[in-house]
Design an enzyme around this catalytic site. Structure first.
Site, PDB file in Angstrom:
ATOM      1  N   TYR A 157      -1.709  -0.950  10.455  1.00 30.49           N
ATOM      2  CA  TYR A 157      -1.761  -1.111   9.178  1.00 30.49           C
ATOM      3  C   TYR A 157      -0.717  -0.612   8.331  1.00 30.49           C
ATOM      4  O   TYR A 157      -0.112  -1.351   7.649  1.00 30.49           O
ATOM      5  CB  TYR A 157      -3.237  -0.450   8.432  1.00 30.49           C
ATOM      6  CG  TYR A 157      -3.235  -0.689   7.076  1.00 30.49           C
ATOM      7  CD1 TYR A 157      -3.770  -1.700   6.542  1.00 30.49           C
ATOM      8  CD2 TYR A 157      -3.083   0.417   6.356  1.00 30.49           C
ATOM      9  CE1 TYR A 157      -4.075  -2.050   4.947  1.00 30.49           C
ATOM     10  CE2 TYR A 157      -3.092   0.235   4.847  1.00 30.49           C
ATOM     11  CZ  TYR A 157      -3.724  -0.756   4.259  1.00 30.49           C
ATOM     12  OH  TYR A 157      -3.877  -0.858   3.206  1.00 30.49           O
ATOM     13  N   SER A 203       0.860  -1.142  -0.076  1.00 28.13           N
ATOM     14  CA  SER A 203       0.060  -0.072   0.047  1.00 28.13           C
ATOM     15  C   SER A 203       0.779   1.256  -0.039  1.00 28.13           C
ATOM     16  O   SER A 203       2.004   0.956   0.473  1.00 28.13           O
ATOM     17  CB  SER A 203      -0.980  -0.131   1.382  1.00 28.13           C
ATOM     18  OG  SER A 203      -1.336   1.372   1.414  1.00 28.13           O
TER      19      SER A 203
END
EC number: 1.1.1.330
Length: 312
Positions: A202, A189
């Site tokens: 995350y 990501s």
């Protein structure tokens, strides 16, 4: 006067050398951009790497789009996800649309005892491409200690975002090494490129995926294996909670169609030209400015979410 002349000559050559260096850098960057985003590596991604593609989290979003794109190129597809109903639906769609064989394996990646079942399901398959896509994020941006059900979130996020990448790679890589070809595409990501406060766990797990991919690529490139870290920013998916696509928030189909061109060309990619530009801008900001912007944006998102929950 005479002593100034050699100095002037020296400065001239320093200036000329700098200009030449910058011109070469710009030319190389333009050539690379044309090669990747203009030409791409369309022919290199397909059954030539192996009969089967394996996609985790393959029933929605980016994972589903990778499965469809690889099936479109003639690869048989194994979909691995939690819901058997969804797996059956997507499997049937792919089989009907692209006329390829599909298989499904239903497992919950939040658990640790699933990999023997996956190993059995993949036994005997010539796997050319593995897409480690399954992932989990926060419900909303939150301070670390205030994340609801924190113990459970820590365990689940590590199991889904980190353990799955390691274990799936452990299962599939030996066959690729034996045949001296294959590609592993790990979906990290943009949040893994730079620290993202209020999405701390995350962001950290996605940084792991990025570093794991880079290291693995260096270890196995000489054996014919290509490992790629894919670092998208926002894509219009359920995970990102974005319904309406825009130029900087493409549909999963648009993103994957772009990202797949980079396989074999870039071992670390944002996958989509607008996201490349976003990454370049962020990387050139002083870290304190970037962190302040990221913190303020996520604080605003947090406040908006909590107000919405309170109203409901």
């Amino acid at each position: 006067m005479e002593s100034a002349l050699p100095a002037a000559g020296f400065l001239y050559w320093v200036g000329a050398g700098t200009v030449a260096y910058l011109a070469l850098r710009i030319s190389y960057s333009l050539f690379t951009a044309l090669r990747v985003w203009g030409v791409g590596n369309e022919a290199g991604v397909g059954p030539g790497l192996g009969e089967w593609a394996v996609v985790t989290g393959g029933t929605d979003g980016i994972g589903k789009s990778y499965a469809e794109e690889l099936a479109k190129r003639g690869m048989k597809v194994v979909l691995i996800s939690r819901s058997q109903d969804k797996l059956d639906q997507v499997s049937s769609e792919i089989k009907e649309k692209f006329k390829v064989e599909t298989r499904t394996i239903a497992v919950d990646f939040t658990l640790e005892d699933i990999y023997d079942k996956i190993k059995t399901g993949l036994a005997g398959l010539e796997i050319g491409i593995l897409v480690n896509n399954v992932g989990m994020s926060y419900e909303y941006p939150e301070y670390f200690l205030d994340v609801p059900d924190l113990d459970n979130v820590i365990k689940k996020m590590i199991n889904i975002n980190i353990l799955s990448v390691c274990k799936m790679t452990q299962l599939v890589l030996p066959g690729m090494v034996e045949r001296s070809k294959g590609a592993i595409l790990n979906i990290s990501s943009g949040s893994g490129m730079f620290p993202v406060p209020l999405l701390t766990i995350y962001s950290a797990t996605k940084t792991f995926v990025d570093f794991f991919s880079q290291c693995l690529h260096e270890e196995y490139r000489s054996k014919g294996i290509f490992v790629q870290s894919v670092l998208p920013y926002f894509v219009a998916t359920k995970l990102a909670k974005i319904r309406k696509p825009t130029l900087d928030k493409p549909t999963p189909e648009t993103f994957v169609k772009s990202a797949i061109k980079t396989v074999g060309l870039q071992s670390r990619t944002n996958g989509y030209l607008i996201h490349v530009l976003m990454g370049w801008i962020i990387s050139n900001l002083p870290s304190w400015i970037y962190l302040k912007i990221a913190m303020n944006m996520n604080k605003a998102t947090r406040v908006h979410y909590l107000k919405k929950i309170k109203k409901n």
